[in-house]
Each structure stands twice: as C-alpha cells, then as structure tokens.
Scaffold this motif. Structure first.
Motif, mmCIF file in Angstrom:
data_model
loop_
_atom_site.group_PDB
_atom_site.id
_atom_site.type_symbol
_atom_site.label_atom_id
_atom_site.label_comp_id
_atom_site.label_asym_id
_atom_site.label_seq_id
_atom_site.Cartn_x
_atom_site.Cartn_y
_atom_site.Cartn_z
ATOM 1 N N GLY A 94 0.836 -1.192 0.000
ATOM 2 C CA GLY A 94 0.000 0.000 0.000
ATOM 3 C C GLY A 94 0.870 1.241 0.000
ATOM 4 O O GLY A 94 2.097 1.176 -0.200
ATOM 5 N N ASN A 95 0.257 2.381 0.238
ATOM 6 C CA ASN A 95 0.976 3.650 0.228
ATOM 7 C C ASN A 95 1.840 3.770 1.481
ATOM 8 O O ASN A 95 1.322 3.860 2.600
ATOM 9 C CB ASN A 95 -0.013 4.815 0.146
ATOM 10 N N LEU A 96 3.143 3.790 1.304
ATOM 11 C CA LEU A 96 4.050 3.868 2.450
ATOM 12 C C LEU A 96 3.926 5.188 3.194
ATOM 13 O O LEU A 96 4.304 5.280 4.365
ATOM 14 C CB LEU A 96 5.502 3.682 1.993
ATOM 15 N N LEU A 97 3.399 6.205 2.546
ATOM 16 C CA LEU A 97 3.225 7.489 3.212
ATOM 17 C C LEU A 97 2.142 7.420 4.283
ATOM 18 O O LEU A 97 2.035 8.311 5.124
ATOM 19 C CB LEU A 97 2.872 8.577 2.191
ATOM 20 N N ASN A 98 1.338 6.367 4.262
ATOM 21 C CA ASN A 98 0.321 6.159 5.294
ATOM 22 C C ASN A 98 0.847 5.349 6.474
ATOM 23 O O ASN A 98 0.124 5.108 7.431
ATOM 24 C CB ASN A 98 -0.905 5.442 4.705
ATOM 25 N N TRP A 99 2.097 4.898 6.383
ATOM 26 C CA TRP A 99 2.700 4.096 7.450
ATOM 27 C C TRP A 99 3.466 5.030 8.379
ATOM 28 O O TRP A 99 4.581 5.443 8.074
ATOM 29 C CB TRP A 99 3.667 3.059 6.873
ATOM 30 N N GLY A 100 2.889 5.352 9.509
ATOM 31 C CA GLY A 100 3.556 6.250 10.450
ATOM 32 C C GLY A 100 4.885 5.712 10.933
ATOM 33 O O GLY A 100 5.849 6.447 11.105
ATOM 34 N N CYS A 101 4.978 4.384 11.128
ATOM 35 C CA CYS A 101 6.214 3.793 11.660
ATOM 36 C C CYS A 101 7.359 3.926 10.663
ATOM 37 O O CYS A 101 8.517 4.028 11.055
ATOM 38 C CB CYS A 101 5.990 2.326 12.016
ATOM 39 N N SER A 326 5.489 4.818 -7.885
ATOM 40 C CA SER A 326 5.358 6.158 -7.321
ATOM 41 C C SER A 326 4.317 6.924 -8.116
ATOM 42 O O SER A 326 4.213 6.765 -9.333
ATOM 43 C CB SER A 326 6.686 6.916 -7.369
ATOM 44 N N VAL A 327 3.551 7.738 -7.427
ATOM 45 C CA VAL A 327 2.644 8.687 -8.065
ATOM 46 C C VAL A 327 3.172 10.070 -7.707
ATOM 47 O O VAL A 327 3.180 10.449 -6.537
ATOM 48 C CB VAL A 327 1.191 8.510 -7.588
ATOM 49 N N ILE A 328 3.636 10.793 -8.717
ATOM 50 C CA ILE A 328 4.335 12.057 -8.497
ATOM 51 C C ILE A 328 3.484 13.216 -8.997
ATOM 52 O O ILE A 328 2.977 13.184 -10.121
ATOM 53 C CB ILE A 328 5.692 12.059 -9.225
ATOM 54 N N ILE A 334 6.235 16.702 -5.521
ATOM 55 C CA ILE A 334 6.122 15.843 -4.345
ATOM 56 C C ILE A 334 5.618 14.463 -4.763
ATOM 57 O O ILE A 334 5.041 14.295 -5.837
ATOM 58 C CB ILE A 334 5.171 16.444 -3.279
ATOM 59 N N ILE A 335 5.875 13.493 -3.903
ATOM 60 C CA ILE A 335 5.391 12.133 -4.129
ATOM 61 C C ILE A 335 4.045 11.986 -3.428
ATOM 62 O O ILE A 335 3.953 12.128 -2.209
ATOM 63 C CB ILE A 335 6.387 11.098 -3.592
#
Length: 349
Positions: A94-101, A326-328, A334-335
């Motif tokens: 999934g979207n790693l930007l949603n992974w706070g850790c 990646s979706v840029i 920005i990514i």
C-alpha cells in the motif's frame, strides 16, 4: 478533610521536621525532602496490531514477548498454515506514506527499505489471520495492509492524468521468466485503480558471473514490455544501467524505443559523454538511481519470511519479481503515493 498530594520527581520540599509517616516517594537531603523518581513499572509488550500486554518475563519487543500475546500466537498459527499450503504469494505494502512507523525511520539503503516494508506487511497480515488451521486453502495468498491501500480517486483521475500526476514504476525481475512482467503491471494498475501506467523502467535480473549483459538477453523482456505498450497498459518504457553501446543496440532493434535510461550513481559521478550525446540525439532521458544490482535476493526474502512468520518453511519460497511504484505530482514536485508489490512462489520439491 485531609488533603492528599504527590510530590513530583526532582522537587525539593522544605525541611519542616520529620514526616509523621514515611514518604515512599521522597528522601531526605541537606535542604529538605527531595522527590525520588517513581519505581519502574512492569514492561509492556506492544504488538504490531496495537495490543499491549503487561510483561512478566522476557524483554519487550523480543520474540518471546510477542509470543506471550494470544492474538499474535493465534494469527501466526493461522498464517503459517496458509503459507505452508499455498503455491504463490502476492504482497502489497500500500501507500508507504500512510505508514507512520516508516515515516519516523530513514532507511540507510533501498534494500533496507524493501526489507523493512516486506517484514512489516507480513507481520501485520499474519496478526489478522484467524486461528482456524482448517480454513480454506488459497492457491495464491494476498498479503496486504488494508489501512495502507490507497487508490487514485476516480473524480481526480482525469485531472491528475492530464496535467499534474505521473504514475511511474520500476520493475526488478528476480527470476528469469519474462512473462512475470504482465502480472506485475496488472497488479500495479489494480493497486492504484488506473488503467495504465505512465512509465515503466525495467531492471533485468543480474547475469551470471563472467557473463556480460547483451541484447539477446534483454530482448524477451523488452518484447513483453512492447506488448503492454501496444495494449495501452503502459505509455512509455525505459531501461536501467545500459551503457552507450547496449543502449544503441536496443534502440536500433526495438519497435518501441526506450524513453529513458537509468544510470547508477555508484558506477559514475559524471554521465559518460558518449552516453549523454547519444541520449540527447535520440531524445532519451537520462536518470540516476542508487539501487543495488540485487534489491531483493532469494536469501534475504526467506530470512524476512522466517522472522515474520516463525517456524514456516521459508526455504521453499522464491521471489519472482519486485515492483516499486510512485505517483508524483509534477507541478508541486512531491510524491503523492509510493509502495511495493512483489510476488513469490513456493518450490516444495
């Protein structure tokens, strides 16, 4: 009514005489009664899915501590049963930007990032599996983290596609089967909720020691990419780590010409002049990257699988391919989204 209070750690109290009863949280100093730090509490074992158990033995974060959690043990047993019966495994971070850790940690290398993402995805997925060891046998397991899955909003899709967004993927072929390219592209389109990818860059599997990369070696992979371009699943296709000679050979042979070529920063600090001149003449974009030759090897994947789902037959599993997308947002630089998709098969011979 008697008023009760607690002295904070480090506070100094005036010495007005000995207290009528012992203060367990204070001790006497030359200036009065000084608060002592509170007594240590029993450690808490925090599990990947958010549960916490008071620790009576072991060290927090250790395998023994994790095994003390019923939910973790139940999930691991069910996950192990599924893995031992499946023929293939598909993993989506999934979207790693949603992974706070993962936001809090800056991986040292791309290989370390891949390893961390695979391990966290497998651990989270296994913790959600029930304890029924006789559950339905799935030929292909889908290991995902539901809360991290993020598809492009259909209402925004046209606007992003036309003006501000680029959907780019780099495909690392680990096995030698060129037909895996179609599976990877289909899964990436499904994960993002799009009909096609704007650009796909391929990193062929490493050649054997003593053998150099050749056009004949690249041809089956490139032909598969050309088919996907003709079927409108990909807009543009690119290569990785080709020198001027090999890039020229591929350009002259291919029906769909390469639109880009990645150059590893470790191999050169400055772009080779002959490569730069050729790329400029034929409108090929030169990009840089810092990916190793093997972003995910067989031994590394088996090690991560064994750590995430203990006591499984990890040595039977072989990774086939790994795709990083990646979706840029071009106008803002920005990514918007980034993630990994991979597929592995079980070789139970």
């Amino acid at each position: 009514m008697r008023r009760r209070w607690r002295c904070p750690a480090g506070a100094v109290l005036p010495a007005l005489g000995p207290p009528r009863r012992p203060l367990s949280s204070c001790h006497v100093t030359g200036d009065g009664y000084k608060a002592s730090p509170p007594a240590p509490r029993a450690p808490l074992f925090v599990l990947s899915h958010g549960a916490a158990l008071p620790g009576a033995a072991g060290v927090a974060g250790s395998p023994a501590a994790a095994a003390a959690a019923p939910g973790f043990a139940m999930g691991t047993e069910g996950a192990r049963a599924l893995v031992e019966r499946a023929a293939a495994l598909t993993l989506q971070t999934g979207n790693l930007l949603n992974w706070g850790c993962l936001r809090k940690k800056c991986p040292a290398t791309p290989a370390e990032e891949v390893r961390d993402c695979i391990q966290k995805t497998l651990t989270e997925w296994s913790s959600k599996i029930g304890q029924d060891l006789n559950q339905e046998i799935l030929e292909v397991l889908e290991c995902t983290v539901a809360q991290a899955i993020e598809k492009i909003n259909p209402e925004e899709r046209d606007e992003l596609k036309v003006s501000v967004s680029s959907k780019i993927a780099k495909l690392f072929i680990i096995g030698s089967n060129s037909s895996s390219i179609r599976d990877a592209v289909d899964l990436a389109c499904h994960a993002l909720g799009v009909a096609q990818l704007d650009s796909v860059i391929i990193a062929p599997p490493p050649v054997e020691d003593g053998t150099s990369l050749s056009l004949e070696y690249l041809q089956p992979y490139w032909q598969e990419l050309e088919n996907l371009v003709q079927n409108k699943k990909i807009v543009a296709i690119g290569t990785s780590d080709l020198d001027k000679t090999l890039l020229e050979q591929l350009y002259l042979w291919a029906q769909v010409k390469p639109s880009s070529n990645q150059v590893n920063l470790a191999s050169c600090c400055v772009m080779p002049p002959d490569l730069t001149a050729f790329a400029k003449e034929f409108d090929i974009q030169l990009l840089t990257h810092n990916d190793p030759k093997e972003l995910l090897c067989e031994a590394s994947f088996q090690e991560v699988l064994q750590e995430s789902i203990q006591n499984t037959n990890a040595h039977e599993w072989i990774p086939l391919w790994l795709l990083r997308y990646s979706v840029i947002v071009k106008s803002r630089g920005i990514i918007k989204s980034k993630g990994y998709i991979m597929q592995a098969k079980r070789n139970a011979s």
